[in-house]
Design a protein around this motif. Structure first.
Motif, PDB file in Angstrom:
ATOM      1  N   ASN A  66       0.808  -1.218   0.000  1.00  0.00           N
ATOM      2  CA  ASN A  66       0.000   0.000   0.000  1.00  0.00           C
ATOM      3  C   ASN A  66       0.841   1.268   0.000  1.00  0.00           C
ATOM      4  N   THR A  67       2.159   1.146   0.068  1.00  0.00           N
ATOM      5  CA  THR A  67       3.037   2.299  -0.069  1.00  0.00           C
ATOM      6  C   THR A  67       3.634   2.363  -1.471  1.00  0.00           C
ATOM      7  N   GLU A  71      -1.213   4.141  -7.269  1.00  0.00           N
ATOM      8  CA  GLU A  71      -2.346   4.720  -6.522  1.00  0.00           C
ATOM      9  C   GLU A  71      -3.670   4.016  -6.819  1.00  0.00           C
ATOM     10  N   ASP A  76      -5.456   0.565   0.899  1.00  0.00           N
ATOM     11  CA  ASP A  76      -5.313   1.193   2.210  1.00  0.00           C
ATOM     12  C   ASP A  76      -4.222   2.238   2.091  1.00  0.00           C
ATOM     13  N   SER A  77      -4.570   3.457   2.339  1.00  0.00           N
ATOM     14  CA  SER A  77      -3.645   4.558   2.096  1.00  0.00           C
ATOM     15  C   SER A  77      -2.700   4.769   3.272  1.00  0.00           C
ATOM     16  N   ALA A  79      -1.215   7.522   3.610  1.00  0.00           N
ATOM     17  CA  ALA A  79      -1.420   8.928   3.971  1.00  0.00           C
ATOM     18  C   ALA A  79      -2.379   9.066   5.161  1.00  0.00           C
ATOM     19  N   ILE A  80      -3.323   8.166   5.280  1.00  0.00           N
ATOM     20  CA  ILE A  80      -4.257   8.260   6.414  1.00  0.00           C
ATOM     21  C   ILE A  80      -3.948   7.222   7.494  1.00  0.00           C
ATOM     22  N   GLY A  81      -2.759   6.681   7.474  1.00  0.00           N
ATOM     23  CA  GLY A  81      -2.285   5.826   8.562  1.00  0.00           C
ATOM     24  C   GLY A  81      -2.714   4.375   8.504  1.00  0.00           C
ATOM     25  N   THR A  83      -5.549   2.784   7.773  1.00  0.00           N
ATOM     26  CA  THR A  83      -6.775   2.635   8.557  1.00  0.00           C
ATOM     27  C   THR A  83      -7.316   1.205   8.495  1.00  0.00           C
ATOM     28  N   THR A  86      -5.194  -1.081  10.589  1.00  0.00           N
ATOM     29  CA  THR A  86      -5.456  -0.828  12.002  1.00  0.00           C
ATOM     30  C   THR A  86      -6.760  -1.493  12.442  1.00  0.00           C
TER      31      THR A  86
END
Length: 170
Positions: A66-67, A71, A76-77, A79-81, A83, A86
């Motif tokens: 996801n890194t 794009e 799962d981005s 940039a938004i940790g 999510t 998690t």
């Protein structure tokens, strides 16, 4: 004449090869035990180095994908940790804790039974030891009334000496 099925004994009631109390019928306790064994298997699996290694590899691959992926195909981005990652790990932890507690409760129950069996065994051993000690004492008391080997030898020696003295020409 049609026979009413409701009047027919159930399959477990018709078995006559075992006492009534020993007949196997599915019960809620069997399903609880099955679920308990399942929770223990999960808890046992989660407590292994292989589970931690696999979970670490999963997280690392998730983060790398996801890194570094384009794009459009990321799910799962970063940039938004991460999510979704998690949420997945939180869900896994929220199920793991109660399963581990259930497994610990089952182990505590088994330990209680084992401790009780050990206590009963120790009590039986103590009773057996006390019985044997009483028997040994009784044998010792009975042996005091019996002649010992040394006593019999000394008596025989003294009788031989008396016989030799009374012997003519001796």
């Amino acid at each position: 004449m049609a026979r009413d099925r409701s009047s027919r004994p159930s399959r477990s009631d018709s078995r006559l090869d075992s006492p009534r109390g020993l007949r196997t019928t599915p019960s809620i306790f069997q399903s609880r035990d099955r679920f308990g064994r399942f929770t223990e298997a999960i808890a046992r699996g989660m407590g292994t180095p292989w589970f931690l290694f696999g979970l670490s590899i999963f997280v690392i691959l998730w983060m790398i994908y996801n890194t570094l992926a384009p794009e459009g195909i990321r799910f799962d981005s970063a940039a938004i940790g991460f999510t979704a990652l998690t949420l997945i790990l939180s869900l896994q932890a929220s199920y793991a804790a109660p399963l581990i507690l259930l497994a610990q409760n089952r182990q505590d129950d088994r330990d209680r039974v084992t401790i009780e069996q050990d206590r009963q065994r120790a009590e039986r051993n103590l009773n057996d030891t006390e019985y044997l000690a009483r028997e040994v004492v009784a044998l010792r008391l009975a042996m005091k009334d019996l002649a010992s080997k040394d006593f019999i030898r000394s008596e025989l020696k003294s009788l031989l000496e008396e016989l030799e003295e009374k012997k003519p020409g001796g």
